[in-house]
Design a protein around this motif. Structure first.
Motif, short mmCIF file in Angstrom:
data_model
loop_
_atom_site.label_atom_id
_atom_site.label_comp_id
_atom_site.label_asym_id
_atom_site.label_seq_id
_atom_site.Cartn_x
_atom_site.Cartn_y
_atom_site.Cartn_z
N LEU A 47 0.81 -1.23 0.00
CA LEU A 47 0.00 0.00 0.00
C LEU A 47 0.84 1.27 0.00
N GLU A 48 2.00 1.24 0.66
CA GLU A 48 2.78 2.46 0.86
C GLU A 48 4.14 2.47 0.18
N GLY A 49 4.63 1.32 -0.21
CA GLY A 49 5.98 1.23 -0.74
C GLY A 49 6.96 0.95 0.38
N PRO A 50 8.25 0.99 0.08
CA PRO A 50 9.26 0.68 1.09
C PRO A 50 9.16 1.61 2.30
N ILE A 51 9.46 1.05 3.47
CA ILE A 51 9.40 1.82 4.70
C ILE A 51 10.81 2.26 5.09
N ALA A 52 11.00 3.55 5.21
CA ALA A 52 12.29 4.10 5.64
C ALA A 52 12.05 5.50 6.18
N PRO A 53 12.85 5.90 7.18
CA PRO A 53 12.67 7.23 7.76
C PRO A 53 13.07 8.37 6.81
N VAL A 54 13.98 8.08 5.89
CA VAL A 54 14.42 9.09 4.91
C VAL A 54 14.64 8.41 3.56
N ASP A 55 14.50 9.16 2.49
CA ASP A 55 14.59 8.60 1.14
C ASP A 55 15.96 8.04 0.80
N CYS A 69 27.95 11.37 5.14
CA CYS A 69 26.87 11.68 6.09
C CYS A 69 27.02 10.84 7.36
N VAL A 70 27.14 11.52 8.47
CA VAL A 70 27.32 10.86 9.75
C VAL A 70 26.04 10.15 10.19
N ILE A 71 24.90 10.68 9.85
CA ILE A 71 23.64 10.14 10.35
C ILE A 71 23.01 9.10 9.42
N HIS A 72 23.57 8.92 8.22
CA HIS A 72 23.00 7.94 7.28
C HIS A 72 22.97 6.54 7.88
N GLY A 73 24.03 6.17 8.60
CA GLY A 73 24.07 4.86 9.25
C GLY A 73 22.94 4.68 10.25
N LEU A 74 22.66 5.75 11.00
CA LEU A 74 21.55 5.70 11.96
C LEU A 74 20.23 5.46 11.24
N TRP A 75 19.99 6.19 10.15
CA TRP A 75 18.75 6.02 9.39
C TRP A 75 18.65 4.61 8.84
N SER A 76 19.76 4.06 8.37
CA SER A 76 19.77 2.68 7.84
C SER A 76 19.44 1.67 8.93
N GLU A 77 20.04 1.84 10.10
CA GLU A 77 19.76 0.93 11.21
C GLU A 77 18.30 1.03 11.64
N LEU A 78 17.79 2.25 11.68
CA LEU A 78 16.39 2.45 12.05
C LEU A 78 15.46 1.79 11.04
N ALA A 79 15.75 1.95 9.77
CA ALA A 79 14.94 1.31 8.72
C ALA A 79 15.00 -0.21 8.87
N ASP A 80 16.19 -0.75 9.12
CA ASP A 80 16.34 -2.20 9.31
C ASP A 80 15.52 -2.68 10.51
N ILE A 82 12.81 -1.24 11.88
CA ILE A 82 11.38 -1.15 11.55
C ILE A 82 10.97 -2.31 10.65
N ASN A 83 11.75 -2.52 9.61
CA ASN A 83 11.42 -3.59 8.67
C ASN A 83 11.53 -4.96 9.31
N GLY A 84 12.46 -5.13 10.23
CA GLY A 84 12.56 -6.40 10.95
C GLY A 84 11.30 -6.70 11.73
N VAL A 85 10.73 -5.69 12.35
CA VAL A 85 9.50 -5.88 13.13
C VAL A 85 8.34 -6.23 12.21
N ILE A 86 8.13 -5.44 11.17
CA ILE A 86 6.95 -5.68 10.33
C ILE A 86 7.09 -6.93 9.45
N GLU A 87 8.31 -7.34 9.17
CA GLU A 87 8.51 -8.58 8.39
C GLU A 87 8.30 -9.82 9.25
#
Length: 116
Positions: A47-55, A69-80, A82-87
């Motif tokens: 319904l929504e497409g891939p789930i990630a906090p930032v594009d 980018c120092v924070i890109h790793g944080l966003w990647s971990e957060l996306a992982d 979130i996706n781990g929970v919903i998967e």
């Protein structure tokens, strides 16, 4: 939610073969698979497409500064995370939680009536 919007959602879910439509007087939509076999990720990403906090987590070429980018790793971990929970959560899990909550509400209501 309007009926028209729900129809759009179900049309998308039908195209993804998550639900199927049933015609007739008692028609509607039903799951195409057992609830244990459909993850929350299946529904959300359909319904929504891939789930990630930032594009930039979804599209690496979205930003020219990913490697710096120092924070890109944080966003990647957060996306992982979130996706781990919903998967790993199925529609059956959600159903079971809803049944448990309904039972808890009934028990609380019974306790309130007994306390009077």
């Amino acid at each position: 939610m309007s009926e028209q919007y729900l129809e759009q959602l179900f049309a998308t879910l039908r195209k993804a073969k998550i639900v199927k439509s049933v015609r007739g007087a008692h028609g509607g939509y039903m799951l195409n698979y057992d609830p244990e076999d459909i993850t929350v990720a299946d529904v959300i990403t359909t319904l929504e497409g891939p789930i990630a906090p930032v594009d930039c987590v979804i599209e690496e070429d979205f930003c020219n500064y990913i490697d710096k980018c120092v924070i890109h790793g944080l966003w990647s971990e957060l996306a992982d995370a979130i996706n781990g929970v919903i998967e790993n959560m199925t529609l059956a899990d959600l159903r079971d939680k809803a049944v448990q909550e309904k039972q808890r509400e009934k028990e609380l209501e019974k306790e309130k009536l007994e306390a009077k």
